[in-house]
Design a protein around this motif. Structure first.
Motif, short mmCIF file in Angstrom:
data_model
loop_
_atom_site.label_atom_id
_atom_site.label_comp_id
_atom_site.label_asym_id
_atom_site.label_seq_id
_atom_site.Cartn_x
_atom_site.Cartn_y
_atom_site.Cartn_z
N SER A 26 -56.53 36.98 6.94
CA SER A 26 -57.41 36.13 6.13
C SER A 26 -57.11 36.33 4.64
CB SER A 26 -58.87 36.41 6.44
OG SER A 26 -59.07 37.79 6.38
N MET A 27 -56.84 37.57 4.26
CA MET A 27 -56.55 37.85 2.86
C MET A 27 -55.21 37.22 2.44
SD MET A 27 -56.34 41.65 1.31
CE MET A 27 -57.53 42.11 0.16
N GLY A 28 -54.20 37.35 3.30
CA GLY A 28 -52.88 36.78 3.01
C GLY A 28 -52.96 35.27 2.88
N LEU A 29 -53.66 34.63 3.82
CA LEU A 29 -53.71 33.17 3.81
C LEU A 29 -54.50 32.67 2.60
CD1 LEU A 29 -54.09 32.23 7.58
CD2 LEU A 29 -52.03 32.39 6.18
N GLU A 30 -55.49 33.42 2.22
CA GLU A 30 -56.26 33.00 1.04
C GLU A 30 -55.37 33.04 -0.21
OE1 GLU A 30 -60.15 34.85 0.78
OE2 GLU A 30 -59.97 34.58 -1.40
N ARG A 31 -54.61 34.14 -0.33
CA ARG A 31 -53.70 34.25 -1.48
C ARG A 31 -52.65 33.14 -1.45
NH1 ARG A 31 -51.65 40.46 -1.64
NH2 ARG A 31 -53.60 41.52 -2.03
N ALA A 32 -52.06 32.91 -0.26
CA ALA A 32 -51.00 31.91 -0.15
C ALA A 32 -51.55 30.51 -0.41
CB ALA A 32 -50.34 31.98 1.21
N GLY A 33 -52.79 30.29 0.01
CA GLY A 33 -53.41 28.98 -0.15
C GLY A 33 -53.63 28.59 -1.60
N ASN A 34 -53.67 29.59 -2.47
CA ASN A 34 -53.86 29.29 -3.89
C ASN A 34 -52.55 28.92 -4.58
OD1 ASN A 34 -56.56 29.87 -3.72
ND2 ASN A 34 -56.25 32.06 -4.10
N ARG A 35 -51.45 28.90 -3.81
CA ARG A 35 -50.16 28.53 -4.43
C ARG A 35 -49.88 27.05 -4.19
NH1 ARG A 35 -47.48 33.90 -2.20
NH2 ARG A 35 -46.79 32.51 -0.55
N SER A 36 -48.57 26.72 -3.93
CA SER A 36 -48.19 25.31 -3.82
C SER A 36 -48.61 24.71 -2.46
CB SER A 36 -46.68 25.23 -3.97
OG SER A 36 -46.11 26.22 -3.15
N ALA A 37 -48.20 23.45 -2.23
CA ALA A 37 -48.53 22.75 -0.99
C ALA A 37 -47.96 23.54 0.20
CB ALA A 37 -47.93 21.36 -1.03
N PRO A 38 -48.68 23.60 1.33
CA PRO A 38 -48.22 24.41 2.46
C PRO A 38 -46.90 23.92 3.06
CG PRO A 38 -50.17 23.14 3.06
CD PRO A 38 -49.97 22.94 1.59
N ASP A 39 -45.99 24.87 3.37
CA ASP A 39 -44.75 24.48 4.05
C ASP A 39 -45.01 24.40 5.56
OD1 ASP A 39 -44.46 27.07 5.18
OD2 ASP A 39 -43.35 27.79 3.44
N ARG A 40 -43.95 24.19 6.34
CA ARG A 40 -44.13 23.95 7.78
C ARG A 40 -44.75 25.15 8.49
NH1 ARG A 40 -41.37 23.80 12.40
NH2 ARG A 40 -39.76 25.10 11.49
N PHE A 41 -44.46 26.38 7.99
CA PHE A 41 -45.06 27.57 8.61
C PHE A 41 -46.50 27.78 8.11
CE2 PHE A 41 -40.55 28.32 9.20
CZ PHE A 41 -40.51 28.74 10.51
N GLU A 42 -46.69 27.56 6.83
CA GLU A 42 -48.02 27.80 6.25
C GLU A 42 -49.09 26.88 6.85
OE1 GLU A 42 -46.45 29.49 1.92
OE2 GLU A 42 -46.88 27.37 2.17
N ARG A 43 -48.64 25.81 7.51
CA ARG A 43 -49.61 24.92 8.16
C ARG A 43 -50.12 25.46 9.49
NH1 ARG A 43 -47.78 18.68 7.90
NH2 ARG A 43 -48.06 18.35 5.68
N GLU A 44 -49.49 26.53 9.96
CA GLU A 44 -49.92 27.11 11.25
C GLU A 44 -51.34 27.68 11.13
OE1 GLU A 44 -48.55 26.99 14.17
OE2 GLU A 44 -46.73 26.00 13.47
N LYS A 45 -51.94 27.86 12.33
CA LYS A 45 -53.34 28.33 12.36
C LYS A 45 -53.41 29.86 12.23
CE LYS A 45 -55.28 24.34 14.13
NZ LYS A 45 -54.17 23.55 13.65
N HIS A 46 -54.60 30.32 11.95
CA HIS A 46 -54.89 31.75 11.79
C HIS A 46 -54.31 32.60 12.94
CE1 HIS A 46 -57.50 34.99 10.14
NE2 HIS A 46 -57.32 35.45 11.36
N ASP A 47 -54.49 32.13 14.19
CA ASP A 47 -54.03 32.90 15.36
C ASP A 47 -52.53 33.15 15.35
OD1 ASP A 47 -56.50 32.92 16.27
OD2 ASP A 47 -56.14 31.77 18.13
N PHE A 48 -51.81 32.14 14.88
CA PHE A 48 -50.34 32.26 14.79
C PHE A 48 -50.00 33.46 13.91
CE2 PHE A 48 -46.44 31.38 12.37
CZ PHE A 48 -45.54 31.02 13.37
#
Ligand code: TMP
Length: 208
Positions: free
Chosen positions: A141-163
């Motif tokens: 959750s911490m990683g995704l929150e940090r990554a979410g504050n950057r640019s538009a999500p790439d093909r991997f960043e669109r994956e769900k939390h479980d992934f």
């Protein structure tokens, strides 16, 4: 001439690889080591073109097996034309991700057969493995929150939390199996403390 060393950085999105790789590069340069920074997928013209295909959204329907083979295609070119020549010249290569990412993302995340990954690993790399891997570990959750504050999500960043939970636990399993090579750094701590952990992993390694 003494051959160089091969150091890789791994971790889920938002773990802070880029900034910590720059930090490690500076530390090695200050220790008078010739350093080459590179990344995967990428690092060569072919690898960077494959990166665009793998991370972009032109092929959102790419199959997991095609994804696996493209990762290794990029890696084969990268090793042959960039990493191995640099190591032979005595350079210290710092690579932003390598085959552990394939075990974590394609093996853990996409549930592909680990034996198939291992077969490709030995085809492409022979016996070559990183000398040291720094795994920047933090809660998803911490990683995704940090990554979410950057640019538009790439093909991997669109994956769900479980992934990413599967990716993280695959990384931690690799570290558990190979503690000599893989140093786990708690990337949830403030940057200064993260960098202290990286310094101590690198210093031990420099002394060897
Ligand atoms: P990054 O280098 O900006 O973190 O992005 C690379 C993405 O590619 C990241 O989501 C992880 C993914 N990846 C794999 O799925 N398998 C691999 O073998 C590698 C090197 C990267």
């Amino acid at each position: 001439m003494k051959p160089g060393r091969f150091i890789t950085f791994e971790g889920i999105e938002g773990a802070g690889k880029s900034c910590n790789i720059s930090h490690a590069g500076m530390l090695l340069k200050n220790s008078a080591k010739p350093v080459m920074l590179t990344r995967e997928p990428g690092g060569t013209p072919l690898g960077e073109s494959l990166r665009e295909l793998l991370l972009g959204h032109k092929h959102d329907d790419i199959s997991s097996t095609a994804e696996l083979l493209l990762m290794f295609a990029a890696r084969a070119q990268h090793l042959q034309s960039k990493i191995l020549p640099a190591l032979e010249r005595g350079e210290w290569v710092i690579c932003d991700r390598f085959t552990d990412a394939t075990y974590a993302y394609q093996g853990g995340g996409r549930n592909l057969d680990t034996a198939a990954i291992a077969a490709l690993e030995s085809l492409v790399q022979g016996e070559r493995r990183p000398d040291l891997t720094i795994l920047l570990d933090l809660p998803v959750s911490m990683g995704l929150e940090r990554a979410g504050n950057r640019s538009a999500p790439d093909r991997f960043e669109r994956e769900k939390h479980d992934f990413f939970e599967r990716v993280r636990s695959a990384y931690l399993q690799i570290a558990e199996r190979d503690p000599q090579r893989v140093k786990v750094v708690d990337a949830s701590l403030p940057l200064e403390q993260v960098q202290q952990q990286i310094n101590s992993a690198l210093f031990t390694f420099l002394d060897q």
